[in-house]
Design a protein around this motif. Sequence first.
Motif, PDB file in Angstrom:
ATOM      1  N   ARG A  78       0.852  -1.189   0.000  1.00 34.02           N
ATOM      2  CA  ARG A  78       0.000   0.000   0.000  1.00 34.02           C
ATOM      3  C   ARG A  78       0.888   1.239   0.000  1.00 34.02           C
ATOM      4  O   ARG A  78       1.789   1.355   0.839  1.00 34.02           O
ATOM      5  CB  ARG A  78      -0.922   0.031   1.217  1.00 34.02           C
ATOM      6  CG  ARG A  78      -1.919  -1.104   1.267  1.00 34.02           C
ATOM      7  CD  ARG A  78      -2.752  -1.048   2.534  1.00 34.02           C
ATOM      8  NE  ARG A  78      -3.724   0.045   2.507  1.00 34.02           N
ATOM      9  CZ  ARG A  78      -3.667   1.123   3.268  1.00 34.02           C
ATOM     10  NH1 ARG A  78      -2.667   1.306   4.113  1.00 34.02           N
ATOM     11  NH2 ARG A  78      -4.599   2.059   3.202  1.00 34.02           N
ATOM     12  N   SER A  80       1.172   3.994   1.352  1.00 33.59           N
ATOM     13  CA  SER A  80       0.799   4.841   2.485  1.00 33.59           C
ATOM     14  C   SER A  80       1.919   5.828   2.804  1.00 33.59           C
ATOM     15  O   SER A  80       3.051   5.697   2.330  1.00 33.59           O
ATOM     16  CB  SER A  80       0.532   3.967   3.715  1.00 33.59           C
ATOM     17  OG  SER A  80       1.732   3.319   4.112  1.00 33.59           O
ATOM     18  N   ASP A 199      -5.709   3.646  -5.498  1.00 31.34           N
ATOM     19  CA  ASP A 199      -4.830   2.952  -4.553  1.00 31.34           C
ATOM     20  C   ASP A 199      -4.161   3.945  -3.605  1.00 31.34           C
ATOM     21  O   ASP A 199      -4.108   3.730  -2.392  1.00 31.34           O
ATOM     22  CB  ASP A 199      -3.753   2.154  -5.304  1.00 31.34           C
ATOM     23  CG  ASP A 199      -4.298   0.894  -5.940  1.00 31.34           C
ATOM     24  OD1 ASP A 199      -5.427   0.484  -5.614  1.00 31.34           O
ATOM     25  OD2 ASP A 199      -3.581   0.323  -6.790  1.00 31.34           O
ATOM     26  N   GLN A 200      -3.671   5.060  -4.174  1.00 33.39           N
ATOM     27  CA  GLN A 200      -2.987   6.014  -3.301  1.00 33.39           C
ATOM     28  C   GLN A 200      -3.991   6.810  -2.454  1.00 33.39           C
ATOM     29  O   GLN A 200      -3.706   7.137  -1.305  1.00 33.39           O
ATOM     30  CB  GLN A 200      -2.053   6.933  -4.108  1.00 33.39           C
ATOM     31  CG  GLN A 200      -2.689   7.750  -5.223  1.00 33.39           C
ATOM     32  CD  GLN A 200      -3.187   9.104  -4.766  1.00 33.39           C
ATOM     33  OE1 GLN A 200      -2.850   9.559  -3.681  1.00 33.39           O
ATOM     34  NE2 GLN A 200      -3.984   9.749  -5.602  1.00 33.39           N
ATOM     35  N   CYS A 202      -6.810   5.673  -1.220  1.00 32.46           N
ATOM     36  CA  CYS A 202      -7.271   4.805  -0.140  1.00 32.46           C
ATOM     37  C   CYS A 202      -6.175   4.497   0.880  1.00 32.46           C
ATOM     38  O   CYS A 202      -6.469   4.086   2.012  1.00 32.46           O
ATOM     39  CB  CYS A 202      -7.827   3.502  -0.716  1.00 32.46           C
ATOM     40  SG  CYS A 202      -9.370   3.735  -1.652  1.00 32.46           S
ATOM     41  N   ALA A 203      -4.918   4.697   0.492  1.00 32.31           N
ATOM     42  CA  ALA A 203      -3.796   4.415   1.396  1.00 32.31           C
ATOM     43  C   ALA A 203      -3.460   5.593   2.297  1.00 32.31           C
ATOM     44  O   ALA A 203      -2.729   5.437   3.278  1.00 32.31           O
ATOM     45  CB  ALA A 203      -2.563   4.013   0.585  1.00 32.31           C
TER      46      ALA A 203
END
Length: 284
Positions: A78, A80, A199-200, A202-203
Amino acid sequence: MSTSTESAPWQLRQRIQVTGGEVAADVFGDGPPLVLVHGTPASSYLWRDAVPELARHHTVHVWDLLGFGASRVASGVRPSIAQQARTLADLVAHWGLTAPHLVGHDIGGGVVMRAHLVERVPSTGLALLDAAVIGPWNTPFTEHQQRYAEAYRSMPPHVFADIVEGRLRTATHRPMPEADAAAYLAPWSGAEGRQRWMDQVCAVTFEDTREVVDRLEHVTAPTLVLWGQEDQWLTPAAGERLAAAIPGARFDTVAGAGHFIAEDRPLETAEALVGFFGRHRLPS
């Protein structure tokens, strides 16, 4: 190493394998080391017009965050803020830097501070530009995407692209030229780009900077908090709060700049960084 970015389109020439994937990076100039960390939804392209001035005084290291620009995230990782901070620590070690100046924009500010305070990356000086450190810093748009992530992930790519482009154009105070907007949007195009974007999104969470905020009072490196005076994503009041939480931090604004401060006012941004770090340079 190169000292100019003006003779060719912006393109990072290095590819560095890290635990979280593959990082696109480059190095310019000569002098005390300085690492630039962009935020979302940008890439190192944000720094292209500031780098020439910075490279006159510093060895400037630039990179695309994992999942952004030309960098790629390993399967199952992820992107994050915590992961990006570990990656920054890996890169500082890879480049053999002892205590570089660290500059972070937007979530890049959270990445820089987590790398410094949690990953224990030493720094001679810190600069936080329109930085996402003290929460709440998620914009309503980001929160909406997180709440309805599957709807965004399944949205027709051309509809998604229209939404993303509209959002991007609010990041600057001055109108963004078409060619520059296209460069920012290119990594997010098509179905694959839509997934990378989500993806980014949600991270990204304030939980990754909560531990940083708890440690801000222990920062001893000279710190500049620099804000776009016209920032509509994170207002200058957020910058004032951040500066007040860091002992001895200096707060300043750049007139005529929105959230993408180095896009709106690249020379003024670079000069502010050079001036601040020059005043706090360690004796050789």
